[in-house]
Scaffold this motif. Structure first.
Motif, PDB file in Angstrom:
ATOM      1  N   LEU A   1       0.827  -1.213   0.000  1.00 44.50           N
ATOM      2  CA  LEU A   1       0.000   0.000   0.000  1.00 44.50           C
ATOM      3  C   LEU A   1       0.860   1.262   0.000  1.00 44.50           C
ATOM      4  N   GLU A   2       1.961   1.234   0.702  1.00 41.09           N
ATOM      5  CA  GLU A   2       2.833   2.396   0.742  1.00 41.09           C
ATOM      6  C   GLU A   2       3.505   2.620  -0.631  1.00 41.09           C
TER       7      GLU A   2
ATOM      8  N   ILE B   1       9.872   2.141  10.863  1.00 40.32           N
ATOM      9  CA  ILE B   1      11.126   2.617  10.262  1.00 40.32           C
ATOM     10  C   ILE B   1      11.371   1.932   8.921  1.00 40.32           C
ATOM     11  N   GLU B   2      11.107   0.632   8.863  1.00 39.03           N
ATOM     12  CA  GLU B   2      11.317  -0.088   7.599  1.00 39.03           C
ATOM     13  C   GLU B   2      10.370   0.401   6.495  1.00 39.03           C
TER      14      GLU B   2
ATOM     15  N   LEU C   1       9.768   2.834   1.396  1.00 37.94           N
ATOM     16  CA  LEU C   1       9.065   3.803   0.542  1.00 37.94           C
ATOM     17  C   LEU C   1      10.068   4.691  -0.194  1.00 37.94           C
ATOM     18  N   ASN C   2      11.028   5.239   0.564  1.00 36.24           N
ATOM     19  CA  ASN C   2      12.039   6.084  -0.085  1.00 36.24           C
ATOM     20  C   ASN C   2      12.875   5.282  -1.079  1.00 36.24           C
TER      21      ASN C   2
ATOM     22  N   ALA D   1      11.857   2.663  -2.781  1.00 38.88           N
ATOM     23  CA  ALA D   1      11.053   2.387  -3.989  1.00 38.88           C
ATOM     24  C   ALA D   1      11.003   3.612  -4.903  1.00 38.88           C
ATOM     25  N   ILE D   2      10.799   4.788  -4.263  1.00 41.64           N
ATOM     26  CA  ILE D   2      10.776   6.016  -5.078  1.00 41.64           C
ATOM     27  C   ILE D   2      12.128   6.246  -5.737  1.00 41.64           C
ATOM     28  N   TYR D   3      13.194   6.024  -5.000  1.00 36.35           N
ATOM     29  CA  TYR D   3      14.540   6.244  -5.537  1.00 36.35           C
ATOM     30  C   TYR D   3      14.818   5.318  -6.713  1.00 36.35           C
ATOM     31  N   ASN D   4      14.471   4.040  -6.554  1.00 42.14           N
ATOM     32  CA  ASN D   4      14.682   3.083  -7.640  1.00 42.14           C
ATOM     33  C   ASN D   4      13.832   3.428  -8.867  1.00 42.14           C
ATOM     34  N   TYR D   5      12.593   3.899  -8.586  1.00 37.15           N
ATOM     35  CA  TYR D   5      11.720   4.276  -9.691  1.00 37.15           C
ATOM     36  C   TYR D   5      12.330   5.436 -10.500  1.00 37.15           C
ATOM     37  N   LEU D   6      12.855   6.436  -9.782  1.00 34.02           N
ATOM     38  CA  LEU D   6      13.471   7.574 -10.475  1.00 34.02           C
ATOM     39  C   LEU D   6      14.748   7.165 -11.192  1.00 34.02           C
ATOM     40  N   LEU D   7      15.519   6.259 -10.592  1.00 38.47           N
ATOM     41  CA  LEU D   7      16.729   5.781 -11.270  1.00 38.47           C
ATOM     42  C   LEU D   7      16.379   5.085 -12.580  1.00 38.47           C
TER      43      LEU D   7
END
Length: 836
Positions: free
Chosen positions: A335-336, A462-463, A468-469, A471-477
């Protein structure tokens, strides 16, 4: 008559009329044709030859195609960041000033090189034995030619002068100062800086070019500003579509230098390809910059959560969850991840709304598909908006702000922006709804997580932030990698089909054969048009056809033109063509008066100056030539003509006979010609109509008819006075003299109508001063006889001239074989039928 035969005769008649018109004015046609051909020869000799160079370029035309899944093949196809292309738009870009200006700068076409040849200057682009390098941002003299003479291997002499010279920077073309009668002259070495307040440049020798045995040949060079050089190239280059169904453009250069044409066309195609590729790469670059900005922001958050997770694991000594916890946490992580995509989409919608509302150019905006938003409609609308903005920008760059297309494009841009803004807001609304729904699901999963141990809950939180960060980072990469692949694989949307090459060794201009043909056409059409207009607006009698149209009275005689070099001579000394004219008139008058023993012939005209007295005298002389007793009576009592230069007899004439009742024998005078007597008019009177008594005039003609075989009356013009109408009843034939190219058509038509209304019979026309010699009497030897007469007149000046027996025999045979014209129908002449 058979219709086809009638049509053939009409065509034949028109053709003969045209040939006759040409022959009558052959001097004018010859002069005009000679003058036109001389101008054509001069033009062919003086015009600088123009050569043709051609090349062809394929412009791709088609809409952007995206796959439904929005996968990476879009990037490899190099169309993810491309715009929908239109053939006409690309053709406009190819012709734009930006492309031509860059071509001018790359080829240094602001400097022209020339060599003087004959009366002109030959463009020696790429062939001059030197090169000129301008000092940047320094004013230079524009549009004035420097003369360079090489004095040695390293020295040259430079000279320039101009009546009105403008000084400006070549890059901008802004005039700084203007000087009149400016001169500059110097001796310098190659490689030396030549600099003054108004010029600055250096000349280097070009060792690749040789003088080719020209010795001390003079070369010239000239400076132009970029805009002037651009306009010159635009005038020399033509763009032509090969076919309506094809997107291949043929580039045609017409100029004085083949080498320059080849370089210009190749450079135009190269510059267009480079600019096209730069436009495509520009969209990829701005997408990569946007992704890298987002990566910088996410990298900080990712590093923070990663450090926090590591510290928590170390402090709490937590390594793993149980299966139930893992299952719940896995659901929450999914969901996140979805929430991360929705947040990215929402931020992009805010980004789009901000740019659309700011009313700015969207050339730098990021395409939705590049951010993983698979909305084909929004992509197409953005591509259409960028294409319209590109058209408007091209018009503005070309200084066409006042073009009517600019307001239309502005309205189209506003409409497309509003549509895009509505779509973005709709996407943003749908995204908010999806986020709300996702938040509810995450709340339910969070409730289940609360039942887990506190340590596990803290570790899971925390995990979750870390993943989430991450996943976003990999998506932008991933998106940055795809954008870089697109950037690396981009190629221009055009292909050079044929490089520039000469269309042939011969120049296309001047076309010598065409110039000669045009000269011939103009040499014939201009005088023909001039003569046609002159005839259209001319009121002078110009042809026998006009007389036939106006009246049914016959033409009894056509009198040849009397050249000015013929002085006043006796009838026997006239040229043969002129004598035959009066003999034909005499014979036609005799046929008209057949059965009348002692005839009276009245000679008059419509206006003064048409030759009535000349015709009356020579008609009388022609009758006297036959041995008949002939009398010439001058009945023009207002403005008399004195025959044979005898004004001393004016006191004894008709006026004296009317006034003083002197005997008739006293006013009759002998003429220098045999068988011809004269009665002069005497002293002029103001009102001959009242002066003449009808009874006495009738008695006069009765007495004269008993004394003479032929009486010729020289009377007043019909259009001015009515004197002549009083004599009509006493004349057997009334001759109306109409002079070619002199008599008025309007007056002649009026007189003919007046004679018809008065029912005056026995009227015939004499066409005087006809210049068409070959049409005078129907003879083919008329012109030859005229030339023979002039030779005979010259030969008479020789004392040894004696006519030979053969000459006398030829003259007798010529008279015996003469054929004379006669009236073609009976037109009311008393006592006679016309001979056909």
């Amino acid at each position: 008559m058979i219709p086809n035969q009638s049509t053939s005769e009409e065509v034949d008649s028109d053709f003969k009329r045209f040939i006759g018109h040409f022959l009558m004015n052959y001097r004018l046609y010859t002069l005009c044709i000679a003058l036109a051909l001389a101008i054509a020869v001069a033009a062919n000799f003086l015009m600088i030859p123009q050569y043709k160079v051609t090349s062809s370029l394929l412009l791709k035309d088609g809409a952007k195609k995206q796959s439904a899944a929005g996968n990476g093949t879009e990037y490899l196809d190099s169309r993810l960041f491309g715009l929908d292309q239109n053939f006409q738009n690309e053709l406009w870009v190819l012709k734009s000033n930006s492309v031509i200006e860059q071509c001018v700068k790359n080829l240094s076409l602001t400097i022209g090189y020339f060599q003087k040849t004959g009366f002109g200057y030959r463009d020696v682009y790429g062939q001059a034995p030197f090169q000129v390098f301008l000092t940047s941002n320094h004013v230079q003299p524009l549009h004035v030619r420097f003369q360079l003479k090489q004095d040695g291997p390293a020295q040259f002499h430079l000279k320039v002068e101009g009546k009105k010279v403008q000084f400006a920077a070549v890059e901008t073309g802004e005039v700084v100062v203007e000087k009149r009668n400016w001169e500059f002259e110097t001796d310098a070495n190659f490689g030396e800086l030549i600099e003054t307040e108004f010029l600055s440049f250096t000349i280097y020798p070009d060792f690749n070019q040789q003088l080719n045995g020209q010795g001390e040949a003079s070369f010239y060079f000239e400076f132009k500003d970029v805009m002037a050089a651009t306009e010159e190239i635009k005038e020399q280059v033509e763009y032509k579509a090969i076919d309506k169904m094809a997107t291949v453009v043929e580039l045609i250069y017409k100029g004085p230098s083949v080498k320059k044409g080849v370089a210009v066309l190749n450079e135009i195609m190269d510059v267009y390809s480079i600019q096209n590729l730069e436009r495509k790469n520009y969209h990829a670059d701005i997408t990569i910059n946007y992704i890298e900005q987002q990566l910088d922001q996410i990298a900080d958050s990712l590093k923070y959560t990663e450090d926090k997770l590591q510290q928590f694991r170390s402090s709490k000594n937590v390594l793993n969850f149980n299966d139930q916890a893992n299952s719940i946490m896995g659901q929450y992580m999914d969901l996140e991840n979805k929430m991360a995509e929705l947040e990215t989409r929402k931020r992009y919608c805010a980004y789009m709304t901000e740019h659309l509302s700011a009313d700015e150019d969207l050339a730098n905006i990021v395409i939705p598909s590049s951010m993983g938003i698979p909305d084909d409609m929004l992509d197409n609308q953005l591509s259409e908006l960028m294409a319209v903005q590109s058209q408007r920008a091209a018009l503005v760059r070309n200084n066409q702000d006042m073009n009517p297309a600019v307001p239309k494009l502005n309205l189209q841009i506003s409409s497309i922006k509003q549509t895009i803004l509505d779509n973005v807001r709709a996407i943003e609304t749908a995204t908010d709804i999806a986020i709300d729904e996702l938040n509810k699901r995450m709340s339910r999963v969070s409730a289940e997580i609360r039942y887990l141990p506190v340590t596990q809950r803290q570790l899971g939180g925390i995990e979750r932030k870390y993943k989430l960060n991450d996943a976003i980072y990999n998506y932008l990469l991933e998106k940055r990698a795809e954008a870089k692949i697109t950037l690396a694989s981009n190629i221009p949307d055009n292909m050079i089909v044929e490089s520039a090459r000469s269309a042939g060794p011969n120049p296309v201009s001047p076309n010598k054969q065409l110039n000669y043909l045009i000269a011939m056409v103009l040499g014939i059409s201009l005088p023909f048009s001039f003569l046609s207009l002159k005839s259209m607006f001319n009121d002078e009698i110009d042809s026998p056809e006009f007389i036939a149209q106006v009246t049914d009275r016959p033409i009894l005689g056509t009198i040849a033109h009397k050249p000015r070099r013929i002085k006043k001579t006796t009838f026997s000394q006239y040229p043969p063509v002129l004598k035959e004219s009066f003999r034909t008139l005499r014979m036609n008058v005799e046929f008209a008066c057949k059965g009348v023993p002692n005839k009276v012939i009245l000679v008059t005209s419509c206006v003064e100056g048409e030759g009535k007295s000349f015709n009356a005298l020579n008609l009388a002389l022609s009758f006297a030539e036959l041995g008949r007793r002939t009398l010439l009576v001058n009945f023009d009592l207002r403005k008399p003509t004195y025959y044979f230069n005898s004004p001393e007899t004016e006191s004894l004439g008709l006026t004296a006979w009317y006034r003083e009742n002197i005997p008739l024998e006293q006013i009759i005078r002998k003429s220098p010609e045999r068988n011809l007597d004269l009665i002069q008019s005497g002293a002029p009177v103001d009102d001959p109509v009242d002066f003449q008594e009808i009874s006495r005039t009738k008695k006069l003609f009765e007495n004269l008819r008993m004394m003479y075989n032929c009486i010729v009356l020289d009377s007043s013009p019909l259009a001015f006075v009515s004197d002549t109408y009083l004599l009509m009843d006493y004349a057997d034939v009334k001759l109306i003299v109409a002079r070619m190219d002199y008599g008025s058509k309007k007056v002649f038509r009026f007189i003919m109508n007046d004679l018809r209304r008065k029912k005056i019979e026995g009227v015939g026309i004499v066409l005087n001063d006809n210049k068409a010699y070959n049409d005078q009497l129907g003879y083919g030897y008329v012109k030859k006889s005229k030339q023979s007469w002039f030779r005979m007149q010259r030969s008479k000046t020789s004392p040894s001239h004696q006519p030979s027996l053969i000459g006398k025999l030829k003259l007798a045979m010529s008279k015996a074989n003469s054929i004379h014209e006669c009236p073609s129908e009976n037109t009311g002449f008393s006592g006679a039928k016309a001979k056909t």
